[in-house]
Write an enzyme that holds these catalytic residues in place. Structure first.
Site, mmCIF file in Angstrom:
data_model
loop_
_atom_site.group_PDB
_atom_site.id
_atom_site.type_symbol
_atom_site.label_atom_id
_atom_site.label_comp_id
_atom_site.label_asym_id
_atom_site.label_seq_id
_atom_site.Cartn_x
_atom_site.Cartn_y
_atom_site.Cartn_z
ATOM 1 N N GLY A 855 28.482 33.193 40.292
ATOM 2 C CA GLY A 855 27.784 32.417 39.284
ATOM 3 C C GLY A 855 26.831 31.388 39.848
ATOM 4 O O GLY A 855 25.868 30.999 39.191
ATOM 5 N N SER A 877 38.495 36.584 37.754
ATOM 6 C CA SER A 877 37.457 35.654 37.309
ATOM 7 C C SER A 877 36.143 36.201 37.838
ATOM 8 O O SER A 877 35.790 35.985 39.002
ATOM 9 C CB SER A 877 37.721 34.242 37.842
ATOM 10 O OG SER A 877 38.917 33.717 37.312
ATOM 11 N N THR A 878 35.440 36.940 36.980
ATOM 12 C CA THR A 878 34.237 37.624 37.452
ATOM 13 C C THR A 878 33.135 36.658 37.848
ATOM 14 O O THR A 878 32.279 37.004 38.663
ATOM 15 C CB THR A 878 33.717 38.586 36.367
ATOM 16 O OG1 THR A 878 33.477 37.857 35.164
ATOM 17 C CG2 THR A 878 34.728 39.684 36.086
ATOM 18 N N CYS A 879 33.150 35.446 37.293
ATOM 19 C CA CYS A 879 32.098 34.483 37.624
ATOM 20 C C CYS A 879 32.139 34.097 39.095
ATOM 21 O O CYS A 879 31.111 33.805 39.702
ATOM 22 C CB CYS A 879 32.251 33.241 36.748
ATOM 23 S SG CYS A 879 30.968 32.004 36.995
ATOM 24 N N ILE A 880 33.338 34.110 39.671
ATOM 25 C CA ILE A 880 33.470 33.715 41.084
ATOM 26 C C ILE A 880 34.049 34.850 41.934
ATOM 27 O O ILE A 880 34.529 34.622 43.044
ATOM 28 C CB ILE A 880 34.354 32.451 41.216
ATOM 29 C CG1 ILE A 880 35.721 32.669 40.536
ATOM 30 C CG2 ILE A 880 33.653 31.235 40.625
ATOM 31 C CD1 ILE A 880 36.696 31.519 40.736
#
Length: 912
Positions: A855, A877-880
């Site tokens: 992200g 947690s796909t953002c990180i």
């Protein structure tokens, strides 16, 4: 001196005639001198050459050892033929195949030659090596006028060839009406069988010769099978000869019921049966209704047999569905089709046309009772399952009664099916415990295992019958009510055996309101099986062929220019017929000769790259640098909406023909294609920092922060800031702790949907020309990316090298070792699912795992420790790019839980 003068005269005659005037003494050489003259019927020249020659007119030459008389008869050279006969040519000489000059004259219809040969005592009864006589040849070619002259010389008009076939056999087979009449008038045996027992009527039906079949039947021909039991009706149905079938049934009405019963024969092709019944049904309204009623009765009988567990499931299932498909096909082509709005099937079956469904009501009644009883007994006997075995026993007994009733209906008994009430059968179940004790006890799940497939096949038949009474695109209210009524049992069926969905629940693809009830079960099925189901229905109705082929018509080839591939492709695709593009694609680059699948693949590859070319301003690069999102400012290009439609057509066409494209979109755009609502997590693809802020609002209490947010946002519109309300009156509505979730969703929709709605609509308009919305919803956004762009290769060693560990994990920990061992064991598809699960993308950036974006920029793949509890699944947690992996006690449990998460979905979006 005299000899010299003779030579001079010969020379002069030769020069004047431009040919030799003397035959060589050698017969072999002489015959090849005479042959072209005989073929041209140059009788004066032939006579002159033969006059002073010792040539043997019966000399046989060539590979087939024919004489010049054969040549004359074959070519119709009458004058030469007479000349040869006068000089002693044998009219009965047979060549190597046994053919006489009369055979050849008869075969080619040389009437004058035949007459002269008969004058010179040609034998009409001679057979060639295959047993064929002159009348066989006349019969084969329908030479009736010659046959009249010949039969008076024939001693046996029923002379047989090597296969026992008479002239009447072959005349009937070839449809020569006058020839058949001539032979019959000459005493031909109308019922004479050949060596295999086939009669002239059999031969007529084998080639669909309705006229000769009619003549034979009017003359009293018997309806006889051959030695293998194959009947004339069998042959008519096998060939799809509806007119000939009609003739047979007119003369033998009992064959009508035989024809209806033939719909159960799996050895007969369904399409030919349809052709025959289609023709018969169009002869009269009465016959149309009679056919449908007969098919309904046969379907009912087969349906009850299918519901009996003692029957063969596979055979009875195929038989029932086959009969129902034929029934529905014939029903639709009737005098008043549901598609024109007349005589609808949902009007309560009041019209004569819809009365044909009445016999099927008995089967639907049994189906309904099965489902009600299973639901009732499963609920009642969750702990004590002994009574459930009784269902199986008693219901089968009642189904046998239904079969008997269906048979009574078939032979003309009238009556109502209403007496078979649920209460009557419920009373029967009260006394079945004793019978149940005599059978092995089965629990409820066993009953479902034994009956689910059978009942599901009958449900499929029920849907087909309901649908054929409705206009195109409408789902029967009765069927929707049926599914809603039995929702729990049907879900129990597919939960126990998900293949039922793909085998029998095709109605889900055509009815969105029903699909939504089962979507969670469908999505849980293996990706591969859903792909097969997708293409099975997508390509239904298309001819079996190489999907990417060179069309016969040169106009169907897409001729494009390499130097302007986007615009030239757009022009030719817009001009092309959509249905033709579905049947196949052929591409040729201007000035190049190459065609074929390789060129088509290259075209899709180059074109997909051009679609995201910044020069066209259609798509913009997302924050991760590898995916693309529709450009909200694409209107700078006046043709942008047409181009979006073109882009949709290209991706739809590629998916239709299983061609991969070299383009990747944001997760939100895949959702738009699938019709899945976007959420705030999708904002990260275009503005990661803003996505974090939205996440923060959701995670924290904003009551006392004084944010003073309203349901409106400021947007830059061509350089000027404008306040855009998120909903009516939004500028005066404050964002509170209570309504913040609505605010986040609305602002997400503004950024991700409303800002690009015209572009999305244009794209979907083109995409849906090839891919129906109901089919594409079988997949989620991750799977759609795999369908369109394929499965990338993943280097596990590079993955391990560029992975970080946190929250207590170290590289050498046992759980981590197990994890990488499991990754090595995964299939390529499962590795891609794992990558998607953690990073939100199925792709590894150029340069490898070291360049994966998060992200806020570069962010390595990370594995974080989570305390283990039984049955806990990994999350992410796909953002990180973080995998939250519980500390599993064994490799086996780790692999099992990981695969469940990957295949069933356990996606999450959380803050670091």
């Amino acid at each position: 001196m005299e000899r010299a003068m003779e030579q001079l005269n010969r020379l002069t005659r030769s020069l004047r005639r431009a040919r030799t005037v003397e035959l060589p003494e050698d017969n072999e050489t002489a015959v090849y001198t005479l042959m072209p003259m005989v073929m041209a019927d140059q009788h004066r020249s032939v006579l002159e050459l033969l006059s002073n020659s010792k040539f043997d007119v019966n000399y046989a030459f060539g590979r087939v050892k024919r004489s010049l008389l054969h040549i004359a008869a074959n070519c119709g050279s009458v004058e030469c033929l007479v000349l040869l006969l006068k000089r002693g040519a044998d009219p009965n000489y047979q060549d190597i195949s046994g053919c006489t000059p009369l055979h050849l004259a008869a075969r080619n219809g040389q009437k004058k030659c035949m007459s002269k040969l008969l004058e010179y005592n040609a034998d009409v009864n001679i057979c060639n090596n295959e047993g064929l006589t002159a009348i066989h040849w006349l019969a084969v070619n329908g030479r009736t006028e010659l046959l009249h002259d010949l039969v008076q010389h024939v001693t046996n008009v029923d002379v047989e060839d090597a296969m026992g076939q008479t002239a009447l056999h072959v005349a009937c087979q070839n449809g020569h009406k006058t020839t058949v009449l001539c032979l019959l008038d000459s005493g031909a045996d109308i019922n004479r069988p050949n060596v295999s027992g086939a009669t002239p009527l059999y031969f007529a039906c084998s080639h669909g010769q309705r006229d000769t079949a009619q003549i034979l039947l009017l003359r009293g021909a018997k309806y006889l099978p051959d030695k293998n039991g194959v009947t004339p009706l069998d042959l008519c149905v096998q060939g799809g000869y509806g007119e000939t079938c009609d003739i047979l049934i007119q003369h033998h009405p009992r064959l009508f019921q035989t024809l209806i019963q033939m719909t159960q024969n799996e050895d007969l092709r369904e399409n030919t049966l349809r052709q025959v019944l289609e023709h018969l049904s169009q002869q009269s309204e009465v016959q149309y209704l009679k056919i449908l009623t007969g098919l309904a009765e046969v379907a009912t009988t087969n349906g009850h047999k299918l519901l009996s567990i003692s029957s063969s499931y596979e055979a009875q299932m195929k038989s029932l569905l086959r009969i129902v498909r034929i029934f529905c096909h014939v029903f639709r082509i009737g005098p008043s089709s549901p598609n024109n709005g007349n005589d609808m099937g949902y009007n309560g079956n009041k019209t004569p046309r819809n009365q044909v469904f009445k016999p099927l009501e008995l089967l639907w009644h049994s189906l309904d009772e099965w489902l009600v009883l299973i639901a009732t007994e499963l609920t009642k006997n969750k702990r004590d399952s002994s009574n459930i075995a009784c269902i199986l026993l008693k219901q089968n007994q009642l189904d046998q009664q239904d079969i008997s009733l269906a048979h009574q209906s078939a032979i003309g008994e009238s009556g109502s099916y209403d007496h078979l009430s649920s209460s009557t059968r419920a009373e029967d179940f009260e006394s079945c415990s004793a019978a149940g004790k005599q059978e092995p006890v089965a629990d409820g799940q066993d009953v479902i295992s034994m009956t689910a497939n059978r009942l599901s096949a009958v449900i499929q038949a029920f849907y087909m019958c309901c649908s054929c009474q409705m206009p195109q695109g409408m789902t029967s209210p009765r069927f929707i009510e049926f599914v809603c009524k039995h929702d729990d049992v049907l879900k129990c069926f597919v939960t126990r055996n998900p293949k039922i969905i793909f085998d029998h629940f095709h109605f889900l693809l055509e009815c969105p309101e029903l699909m939504s009830r089962f979507m969670h079960i469908i999505k849980a099925q293996p990706f591969k099986e859903r792909c097969e189901w997708f293409y099975e229905h997508l390509l239904a109705g298309q001819p079996d062929s190489d999907m990417v082929h060179r069309p016969v018509n040169e106009n169907d080839i897409l001729l494009v220019h390499r130097d302007s591939i986007f615009r030239s492709s757009c022009e030719v695709v817009f001009k092309s017929n959509c249905e033709k593009l579905k049947q196949g694609i052929a591409v040729r680059f201007h000035g190049e000769e190459g065609m074929g699948q390789g060129v088509v693949r290259e075209w899709f590859d180059i074109l997909s790259s051009e679609i995201i070319n910044p020069d066209y301003a259609l798509f913009t690069q997302s924050a991760d640098g590898t995916t693309f999102q529709p450009n909200s400012n694409s209107s700078v290009n006046p043709d942008h909406l047409n181009y979006f439609r073109f882009a949709g057509e290209i991706l739809g066409l590629a998916l239709y023909h299983r061609q991969l494209v070299n383009i990747y979109f944001t997760r939100s755009f895949y959702k738009h294609i699938l019709g899945i609502p976007v959420n705030y997590q999708d904002v990260a693809s275009i503005d990661p920092e803003y996505a974090k802020n939205l996440q923060w609002i959701l995670d924290n209490d904003i009551s006392d922060l004084g944010l003073e947010l309203t349901f409106s946002v400021e947007t830059d519109v061509f350089g000027a800031m404008e306040e855009v309300p998120l909903k009516p009156g939004g500028a005066s509505i404050l964002v509170t702790q209570e309504n913040k979730a609505e605010y986040v969703q609305l602002v997400t929709e503004l950024r991700m949907t409303r800002a690009i709605q015209p572009q999305i609509n244009g794209f979907l308009q083109g995409f849906h020309m090839f891919i129906p919305p109901s089919l594409i919803q079988l997949f989620d956004e991750y799977e759609l990316e795999l369908l369109l762009s394929g499965m990338p290769e993943i280097d596990v060693n590079d993955w391990m090298k560029n992975t970080e560990y946190t929250s207590g994990y170290e590289r050498d920990d046992q759980v981590i070792q197990w994890f990488w061992e499991v990754v090595q064991e995964l299939t390529q598809e499962e590795r891609v699912l794992l990558l998607q699960f953690v990073t939100g993308s199925s792709r590894v950036p150029h340069g490898g795992f070291a360049y994966i974006m998060g992200g806020s920029g570069l962010q390595n793949f990370t594995i974080a420790a989570v305390a283990y509890t039984p049955n806990l699944l990994p999350t992410s947690s796909t953002c990180i790019n973080m995998l939250k992996l519980p500390e599993y006690p064994s490799k086996e449990i780790l692999k099992d839980r990981l695969l469940v998460a990957l295949h069933c979905g356990s996606y999450g979006y959380t803050m670091a």
